[in-house]
Design a protein around this motif. Structure first.
Motif, PDB file in Angstrom:
ATOM      1  N   MET A   1       0.735  -1.239  -0.087  1.00 33.87           N
ATOM      2  CA  MET A   1       0.181   0.198  -0.069  1.00 33.87           C
ATOM      3  C   MET A   1       1.025   1.058  -0.046  1.00 33.87           C
ATOM      4  N   ARG A   2       0.365   2.277  -0.499  1.00 29.79           N
ATOM      5  CA  ARG A   2       0.979   3.485  -0.702  1.00 29.79           C
ATOM      6  C   ARG A   2       0.194   4.546   0.144  1.00 29.79           C
ATOM      7  N   ALA A   3       0.785   5.489   0.704  1.00 28.32           N
ATOM      8  CA  ALA A   3       0.273   6.675   1.530  1.00 28.32           C
ATOM      9  C   ALA A   3       1.165   7.799   1.346  1.00 28.32           C
ATOM     10  N   LEU A   4       0.271   9.268   1.157  1.00 29.80           N
ATOM     11  CA  LEU A   4       1.068  10.139   1.394  1.00 29.80           C
ATOM     12  C   LEU A   4       0.239  10.948   2.601  1.00 29.80           C
ATOM     13  N   ILE A   5       1.256  11.168   3.626  1.00 34.30           N
ATOM     14  CA  ILE A   5       0.706  11.708   5.061  1.00 34.30           C
ATOM     15  C   ILE A   5       1.339  13.229   5.098  1.00 34.30           C
ATOM     16  N   GLN A   6       0.218  13.925   5.517  1.00 37.96           N
ATOM     17  CA  GLN A   6       0.502  15.453   5.781  1.00 37.96           C
ATOM     18  C   GLN A   6       0.289  15.606   7.132  1.00 37.96           C
ATOM     19  N   ARG A   7       1.008  16.258   7.942  1.00 40.03           N
ATOM     20  CA  ARG A   7       0.931  16.624   9.289  1.00 40.03           C
ATOM     21  C   ARG A   7      -0.131  17.949   8.885  1.00 40.03           C
ATOM     22  N   VAL A   8      -1.150  18.090   9.564  1.00 36.66           N
ATOM     23  CA  VAL A   8      -2.057  19.314   9.312  1.00 36.66           C
ATOM     24  C   VAL A   8      -2.598  19.892  10.658  1.00 36.66           C
ATOM     25  N   THR A   9      -2.758  21.078  10.826  1.00 38.99           N
ATOM     26  CA  THR A   9      -3.616  21.743  11.731  1.00 38.99           C
ATOM     27  C   THR A   9      -5.124  21.868  11.422  1.00 38.99           C
ATOM     28  N   SER A  10      -5.450  21.551  10.108  1.00 38.00           N
ATOM     29  CA  SER A  10      -6.953  21.023   9.808  1.00 38.00           C
ATOM     30  C   SER A  10      -6.854  20.451   8.374  1.00 38.00           C
ATOM     31  N   GLY A  17     -20.611  19.697  -2.432  1.00 42.29           N
ATOM     32  CA  GLY A  17     -20.686  20.921  -1.621  1.00 42.29           C
ATOM     33  C   GLY A  17     -20.759  20.722  -0.165  1.00 42.29           C
ATOM     34  N   GLN A  18     -20.960  19.367   0.237  1.00 44.11           N
ATOM     35  CA  GLN A  18     -21.035  19.259   1.571  1.00 44.11           C
ATOM     36  C   GLN A  18     -19.704  18.629   2.373  1.00 44.11           C
ATOM     37  N   ILE A  19     -19.293  18.937   3.358  1.00 42.63           N
ATOM     38  CA  ILE A  19     -18.206  18.368   4.139  1.00 42.63           C
ATOM     39  C   ILE A  19     -18.678  16.956   4.751  1.00 42.63           C
ATOM     40  N   ILE A  20     -17.857  16.079   4.241  1.00 41.24           N
ATOM     41  CA  ILE A  20     -18.183  14.758   4.586  1.00 41.24           C
ATOM     42  C   ILE A  20     -17.270  13.945   5.808  1.00 41.24           C
ATOM     43  N   GLY A  21     -16.255  14.600   5.950  1.00 41.85           N
ATOM     44  CA  GLY A  21     -15.015  14.378   6.809  1.00 41.85           C
ATOM     45  C   GLY A  21     -14.132  15.781   6.986  1.00 41.85           C
ATOM     46  N   SER A  22     -13.582  15.622   8.333  1.00 42.52           N
ATOM     47  CA  SER A  22     -12.707  16.636   8.746  1.00 42.52           C
ATOM     48  C   SER A  22     -11.687  16.154   9.957  1.00 42.52           C
ATOM     49  N   THR A  23     -10.665  16.545  10.127  1.00 46.79           N
ATOM     50  CA  THR A  23      -9.571  16.732  11.239  1.00 46.79           C
ATOM     51  C   THR A  23      -8.760  17.898  11.508  1.00 46.79           C
ATOM     52  N   GLY A  24      -8.166  17.737  12.620  1.00 43.87           N
ATOM     53  CA  GLY A  24      -7.243  18.711  12.941  1.00 43.87           C
ATOM     54  C   GLY A  24      -7.402  19.017  14.222  1.00 43.87           C
ATOM     55  N   PRO A  25      -6.176  19.120  14.971  1.00 43.58           N
ATOM     56  CA  PRO A  25      -4.909  18.939  14.394  1.00 43.58           C
ATOM     57  C   PRO A  25      -4.680  17.243  14.270  1.00 43.58           C
ATOM     58  N   GLY A  26      -3.828  17.001  13.250  1.00 44.50           N
ATOM     59  CA  GLY A  26      -3.567  15.683  13.041  1.00 44.50           C
ATOM     60  C   GLY A  26      -2.920  15.299  11.785  1.00 44.50           C
ATOM     61  N   LEU A  27      -3.572  14.249  10.877  1.00 44.35           N
ATOM     62  CA  LEU A  27      -3.052  13.637   9.728  1.00 44.35           C
ATOM     63  C   LEU A  27      -4.156  13.880   8.661  1.00 44.35           C
ATOM     64  N   LEU A  28      -3.569  14.118   7.580  1.00 39.76           N
ATOM     65  CA  LEU A  28      -4.344  13.837   6.460  1.00 39.76           C
ATOM     66  C   LEU A  28      -3.723  12.755   5.719  1.00 39.76           C
ATOM     67  N   VAL A  29      -4.221  11.673   5.437  1.00 43.69           N
ATOM     68  CA  VAL A  29      -3.786  10.387   4.830  1.00 43.69           C
ATOM     69  C   VAL A  29      -4.159  10.088   3.579  1.00 43.69           C
ATOM     70  N   LEU A  30      -3.324  10.423   2.548  1.00 44.55           N
ATOM     71  CA  LEU A  30      -4.070  10.106   1.175  1.00 44.55           C
ATOM     72  C   LEU A  30      -3.533   8.485   0.782  1.00 44.55           C
ATOM     73  N   VAL A  31      -4.336   7.528   0.787  1.00 41.98           N
ATOM     74  CA  VAL A  31      -3.861   6.170   0.628  1.00 41.98           C
ATOM     75  C   VAL A  31      -4.467   5.526  -0.860  1.00 41.98           C
ATOM     76  N   CYS A  32      -3.525   4.651  -1.281  1.00 47.51           N
ATOM     77  CA  CYS A  32      -3.729   3.882  -2.372  1.00 47.51           C
ATOM     78  C   CYS A  32      -3.348   2.357  -2.189  1.00 47.51           C
ATOM     79  N   ALA A  33      -4.565   1.613  -2.584  1.00 40.45           N
ATOM     80  CA  ALA A  33      -4.065   0.213  -2.718  1.00 40.45           C
ATOM     81  C   ALA A  33      -3.447  -0.134  -3.864  1.00 40.45           C
ATOM     82  N   MET A  34      -2.413  -1.042  -3.929  1.00 40.73           N
ATOM     83  CA  MET A  34      -1.837  -1.368  -5.028  1.00 40.73           C
ATOM     84  C   MET A  34      -2.081  -2.562  -5.590  1.00 40.73           C
ATOM     85  N   GLN A  35      -1.722  -3.075  -6.820  1.00 41.66           N
ATOM     86  CA  GLN A  35      -1.865  -4.531  -7.229  1.00 41.66           C
ATOM     87  C   GLN A  35      -1.113  -5.332  -5.997  1.00 41.66           C
TER      88      GLN A  35
END
Length: 145
Positions: A1-10, A17-35
């Motif tokens: 698996m592959r991830a791009l992790i960003q330390r975020v304040t938010s 047009g609707q916010i469905i998820g949020s965080t902060g402070p913490g991590l934004l994790v963009l994740v991809c399942a690979m073959q």
């Protein structure tokens, strides 16, 4: 698996047009399942991210994890992390897991991260999403397992 992790304040993710998820402070994790990925890889990635020491301590050193600071994560599926740009000008995505497998591994990864004590909100798999964030540092980490 592959991830791009960003330390975020938010960070937040919006669909239609609707916010469905949020965080902060913490991590934004963009994740991809690979073959070829499986639940064990998803678990290994979640364990590594939960313990990743990228938050600063009182001496301004990156010695604390998201668990240590009581932070949370916003986990967003992003198959484009599998992009192959070695030839031509149009990226190929054949290294990404097929959609059904990708969805199952994305959901498994998120549950595993929660099992490690990291509260998580998510995007919507397969949806067109707008992601907003304030990167703290900036700190951005690329991770493959």
């Amino acid at each position: 698996m592959r991830a791009l992790i960003q330390r975020v304040t938010s960070a937040s993710v919006t669909v239609n047009g609707q916010i469905i998820g949020s965080t902060g402070p913490g991590l934004l994790v963009l994740v991809c399942a690979m073959q070829g990925d499986d639940a064990a890889r998803a678990d290994a990635l979640a364990a590594k991210i939960a313990k990743l020491r990228i938050f600063t301590d009182s001496a301004d050193k990156m010695n604390l994890s998201v668990q240590d600071i009581g932070g949370s994560a916003l986990v967003v599926s992003q198959f484009t992390l599998a992009a192959d740009t070695r030839s031509g000008n149009r990226p190929g995505f054949s290294a990404a897991a097929p959609p059904d497998e990708g969805r199952a591994l994305y959901e498994h990864f998120t549950q595993s991260l929660r099992a490690h004590g990291v509260p998580c909100e998510t995007g919507r798999f397969g949806a067109s999403m707008q992601v907003a964030l304030t990167n703290d540092g900036p700190v951005t980490i690329w991770m493959d397992v």
